[in-house]
Scaffold this motif. Structure first.
Motif, mmCIF file in Angstrom:
data_model
loop_
_atom_site.group_PDB
_atom_site.id
_atom_site.type_symbol
_atom_site.label_atom_id
_atom_site.label_comp_id
_atom_site.label_asym_id
_atom_site.label_seq_id
_atom_site.Cartn_x
_atom_site.Cartn_y
_atom_site.Cartn_z
ATOM 1 N N ARG A 36 66.769 142.665 71.040
ATOM 2 C CA ARG A 36 65.776 142.396 69.993
ATOM 3 C C ARG A 36 66.450 141.794 68.763
ATOM 4 N NH1 ARG A 36 62.582 147.710 69.105
ATOM 5 N NH2 ARG A 36 61.579 146.439 67.522
ATOM 6 N N PHE A 37 67.598 142.358 68.373
ATOM 7 C CA PHE A 37 68.326 141.816 67.225
ATOM 8 C C PHE A 37 68.762 140.377 67.491
ATOM 9 C CE2 PHE A 37 72.325 140.962 64.995
ATOM 10 C CZ PHE A 37 71.899 141.128 63.679
ATOM 11 N N HIS A 38 69.278 140.122 68.689
ATOM 12 C CA HIS A 38 69.737 138.774 69.014
ATOM 13 C C HIS A 38 68.579 137.788 69.155
ATOM 14 C CE1 HIS A 38 73.573 140.862 69.986
ATOM 15 N NE2 HIS A 38 74.005 139.838 69.290
ATOM 16 N N THR A 39 67.396 138.274 69.470
ATOM 17 C CA THR A 39 66.219 137.406 69.435
ATOM 18 C C THR A 39 66.002 136.921 68.009
ATOM 19 O OG1 THR A 39 65.167 138.617 71.255
ATOM 20 C CG2 THR A 39 63.725 137.259 69.884
ATOM 21 N N GLY A 40 66.022 137.856 67.062
ATOM 22 C CA GLY A 40 65.866 137.491 65.656
ATOM 23 C C GLY A 40 66.984 136.585 65.175
ATOM 24 N N LEU A 41 68.192 136.884 65.582
ATOM 25 C CA LEU A 41 69.349 136.075 65.187
ATOM 26 C C LEU A 41 69.229 134.649 65.734
ATOM 27 C CD1 LEU A 41 72.025 136.462 63.645
ATOM 28 C CD2 LEU A 41 73.085 136.971 65.845
ATOM 29 N N SER A 42 68.779 134.520 66.970
ATOM 30 C CA SER A 42 68.593 133.195 67.578
ATOM 31 C C SER A 42 67.536 132.398 66.818
ATOM 32 C CB SER A 42 68.184 133.333 69.051
ATOM 33 O OG SER A 42 69.181 133.994 69.788
ATOM 34 N N LEU A 43 66.428 133.051 66.502
ATOM 35 C CA LEU A 43 65.376 132.377 65.737
ATOM 36 C C LEU A 43 65.869 131.992 64.345
ATOM 37 C CD1 LEU A 43 62.396 134.642 66.809
ATOM 38 C CD2 LEU A 43 62.704 132.226 67.410
ATOM 39 N N TYR A 44 66.629 132.873 63.727
ATOM 40 C CA TYR A 44 67.204 132.615 62.406
ATOM 41 C C TYR A 44 68.074 131.360 62.444
ATOM 42 C CZ TYR A 44 70.194 133.388 58.302
ATOM 43 O OH TYR A 44 70.886 133.239 57.136
ATOM 44 N N HIS A 45 68.982 131.291 63.417
ATOM 45 C CA HIS A 45 69.880 130.140 63.523
ATOM 46 C C HIS A 45 69.144 128.869 63.940
ATOM 47 C CE1 HIS A 45 73.582 132.093 62.500
ATOM 48 N NE2 HIS A 45 73.424 133.014 63.440
ATOM 49 N N ALA A 46 67.997 129.028 64.582
ATOM 50 C CA ALA A 46 67.177 127.865 64.951
ATOM 51 C C ALA A 46 66.345 127.366 63.763
ATOM 52 C CB ALA A 46 66.263 128.206 66.119
ATOM 53 N N GLY A 47 66.430 128.070 62.636
ATOM 54 C CA GLY A 47 65.677 127.664 61.451
ATOM 55 C C GLY A 47 64.249 128.168 61.429
ATOM 56 N N LYS A 48 63.932 129.093 62.313
ATOM 57 C CA LYS A 48 62.588 129.671 62.366
ATOM 58 C C LYS A 48 62.612 130.984 61.584
ATOM 59 C CE LYS A 48 61.491 127.242 66.510
ATOM 60 N NZ LYS A 48 60.690 127.174 67.691
ATOM 61 N N TYR A 49 62.668 130.834 60.272
ATOM 62 C CA TYR A 49 62.928 131.977 59.392
ATOM 63 C C TYR A 49 61.792 132.993 59.368
ATOM 64 C CZ TYR A 49 66.634 128.846 57.997
ATOM 65 O OH TYR A 49 67.713 128.005 58.011
ATOM 66 N N LYS A 50 60.553 132.534 59.365
ATOM 67 C CA LYS A 50 59.436 133.491 59.337
ATOM 68 C C LYS A 50 59.385 134.310 60.623
ATOM 69 C CE LYS A 50 56.690 130.936 56.044
ATOM 70 N NZ LYS A 50 55.477 130.203 55.755
ATOM 71 N N ALA A 51 59.592 133.649 61.746
ATOM 72 C CA ALA A 51 59.592 134.364 63.033
ATOM 73 C C ALA A 51 60.756 135.350 63.095
ATOM 74 C CB ALA A 51 59.660 133.371 64.192
ATOM 75 N N SER A 52 61.916 134.921 62.611
ATOM 76 C CA SER A 52 63.068 135.836 62.636
ATOM 77 C C SER A 52 62.837 137.012 61.701
ATOM 78 C CB SER A 52 64.361 135.102 62.282
ATOM 79 O OG SER A 52 64.415 134.743 60.928
ATOM 80 N N ALA A 53 62.230 136.771 60.542
ATOM 81 C CA ALA A 53 61.952 137.862 59.593
ATOM 82 C C ALA A 53 61.034 138.909 60.221
ATOM 83 C CB ALA A 53 61.340 137.303 58.309
ATOM 84 N N ARG A 54 60.075 138.470 61.037
ATOM 85 C CA ARG A 54 59.186 139.428 61.723
ATOM 86 C C ARG A 54 59.966 140.295 62.708
ATOM 87 N NH1 ARG A 54 55.581 135.051 61.460
ATOM 88 N NH2 ARG A 54 56.139 134.342 63.544
ATOM 89 N N ILE A 55 60.873 139.676 63.449
ATOM 90 C CA ILE A 55 61.696 140.434 64.408
ATOM 91 C C ILE A 55 62.566 141.448 63.658
ATOM 92 C CG2 ILE A 55 63.543 140.297 66.137
ATOM 93 C CD1 ILE A 55 61.031 139.025 67.217
ATOM 94 N N PHE A 56 63.223 140.988 62.589
ATOM 95 C CA PHE A 56 64.081 141.887 61.811
ATOM 96 C C PHE A 56 63.266 143.010 61.185
ATOM 97 C CE2 PHE A 56 66.873 137.967 61.440
ATOM 98 C CZ PHE A 56 67.769 138.402 62.414
#
Length: 143
Positions: free
Chosen positions: A72-92
Motif C-alpha cells: 500500500r505504501f509503495h502504491t502511494g510512492l509510485s503515484l507520488y513519483h508519477a506526479g499523481k499527487y492527489k491520488a498519492s495523498a489519498r493512499i498515504f
C-alpha cells in the motif's frame, strides 16, 4: 502411391509432433512474492505508473499477505513519483488513519505533506506536519 489411410495417419502424426496440445485450461499461478517482486522491479526501474497498478493488484489479490502495508505504501510512492499527487495523498492518508502502528505511518505523513505541497496546497501540507508533530513520540521527528 499414397493411400487415403496412409495420408491420414501421416497428417495425424505430423499434427501431434509439430503442433502439440495447446495449454487451454492450464492456469498460470502467480504467488504473492512473484507479484510483489514484479511491482518492486517496476518501481526500481522508474516505471511508476505501471508499478502503481501492480502494487494495487497485489493489494487486491493478496489482502492477507504480510507485505500488504508495504504494498500500500509503495502504491502511494509510485503515484507520488508519477506526479499523481492527489491520488498519492489519498493512499498515504489511508495509511495514516490505520489504527495499527506500522513502519510506514511516519513516512506516509511526510510524503502526504510533500504531495500536498507539490500540488500547490501549502495549507494542507502544513496541517499534515503539525498533526505528525502532535502525535509522534519520536524526538527526531518533533525537531
Amino acid at each position: 502411391m499414397i493411400t487415403r489411410t496412409g495420408l491420414c495417419a501421416f497428417c495425424a502424426f505430423f499434427t501431434v509432433v509439430f503442433f502439440p496440445e495447446p495449454s487451454v485450461g492450464k492456469d498460470l499461478v502467480i504467488s504473492s512474492d512473484m507479484q510483489y517482486q514484479y511491482a518492486q522491479k517496476l518501481l526500481n526501474d522508474k516505471d511508476y505508473e505501471t508499478a502503481a497498478i501492480e502494487f494495487k493488484r497485489f493489494v487486491h489479490f493478496f489482502p492477507e499477505d504480510e507485505k500488504i502495508m508495504a504494498a500500500r505504501f509503495h502504491t502511494g510512492l509510485s503515484l507520488y513519483h508519477a506526479g499523481k499527487y492527489k491520488a498519492s495523498a489519498r493512499i498515504f492518508n489511508a495509511l495514516i488513519l490505520e489504527k495499527a502502528d506500522h513502519p510506514y505511518k511516519t513516512p506516509s505523513y511526510f510524503f502526504q505533506s510533500n504531495a500536498f505541497r507539490l500540488s500547490g496546497n501549502m495549507a494542507y501540507a502544513r496541517i499534515v506536519l503539525l498533526n505528525l508533530i502532535k502525535i509522534t513520540r519520536d524526538p527526531l521527528v518533533k525537531n
